[in-house]
Design a protein around this motif. Sequence first.
Motif, mmCIF file in Angstrom:
data_model
loop_
_atom_site.group_PDB
_atom_site.id
_atom_site.type_symbol
_atom_site.label_atom_id
_atom_site.label_comp_id
_atom_site.label_asym_id
_atom_site.label_seq_id
_atom_site.Cartn_x
_atom_site.Cartn_y
_atom_site.Cartn_z
ATOM 1 N N GLY A 152 0.822 -1.196 0.000
ATOM 2 C CA GLY A 152 0.000 0.000 0.000
ATOM 3 C C GLY A 152 0.853 1.242 0.000
ATOM 4 N N LEU A 153 2.148 1.063 0.320
ATOM 5 C CA LEU A 153 3.077 2.177 0.332
ATOM 6 C C LEU A 153 4.476 1.646 0.055
ATOM 7 N N VAL A 154 5.188 2.304 -0.838
ATOM 8 C CA VAL A 154 6.591 1.988 -1.128
ATOM 9 C C VAL A 154 7.428 3.159 -0.619
ATOM 10 N N ILE A 155 8.500 2.836 0.111
ATOM 11 C CA ILE A 155 9.344 3.838 0.759
ATOM 12 C C ILE A 155 10.778 3.608 0.308
ATOM 13 N N GLY A 156 11.455 4.658 -0.155
ATOM 14 C CA GLY A 156 12.828 4.444 -0.590
ATOM 15 C C GLY A 156 13.420 5.647 -1.284
ATOM 16 N N ASP A 157 14.152 5.392 -2.349
ATOM 17 C CA ASP A 157 14.824 6.444 -3.105
ATOM 18 C C ASP A 157 15.041 5.944 -4.529
ATOM 19 N N HIS A 158 15.558 6.836 -5.371
ATOM 20 C CA HIS A 158 15.948 6.496 -6.746
ATOM 21 C C HIS A 158 14.866 5.692 -7.472
ATOM 22 N N GLY A 159 15.282 4.592 -8.104
ATOM 23 C CA GLY A 159 14.351 3.798 -8.887
ATOM 24 C C GLY A 159 13.291 3.100 -8.080
#
Length: 271
Positions: free
Chosen positions: A202-209
């Motif tokens: 339901g949620l993606v958390i991170g950086d870049h690609g």
Amino acid sequence: MLSSGALRAHLLAARLAGPVATSREESLRSYRLFAARDPRLLLGLDPEWTWEQRDVIALMADKCGVSPDPFHTSGHDVIDPERTLAALDAFADRLGEAARRRHPVLLGTGHPHRLIDFYAAIADALSAAGCAVLTPAQGSSIDILTRFGLRTHNLDYVQGVALVREPEAGDAGRATGAHTHSPLPVRTVLAAAAEGGGPLPGLVIGDHGWVCGAGQLGFEAIGLADTDDPALFVGEAEGRVSVAVPVDDAVRSDYYRPLTRYVLNRACLSQ
């Protein structure tokens, strides 16, 4: 609880905001390549609008606080700490919402040497709040184009955070990994989750690609981005990235600890 004033002071002292290590030359080169739709700068995003370099500069001035002057071509780039604080508040609000709704979450980083602890603390807090922290496709091989050519990487998870490492990098589970901008890892993970019939995030958390690749596929995504990563801010402007936090993404890993405390406190996830 860490106040916004104390965090602002830390952002400036640690050079997470204010004059940052990223050079103006690097940022302008990134904006030019993004405008030319170079895949290395798109990070998995397929922009709907036409973005000339001047448009990207104007957007980054608005979102990050960099100079809006296209003729300002040298020196250190600048991030406005007030914009960082506002974005961290929005980031924390999304974490709190995910926790209240017990959304499955996926975390991944292309900066494991710097940001793994930041994301791992968030993964731990969301897990304690009842969110499933997803780990599909562990051990999968992914061919990623690097400056040295096409290289095979293995997908791994460290404390609930996805990363990729080259096969010779050592044992799985260790908090080392490759720096990558590629959206291929998140595409691999999301495809594996869908094919396995398991929950989707339901949620993606991170950086870049990880953020742009997920947002392009219709998943809600939030993350951190430096001044030479315009794709996250374009994704935010076009509605495919929910929150992009302007911050130097390559300082010492311990300098991010106050940010961790701040967002978890605001999200009511401190343990």
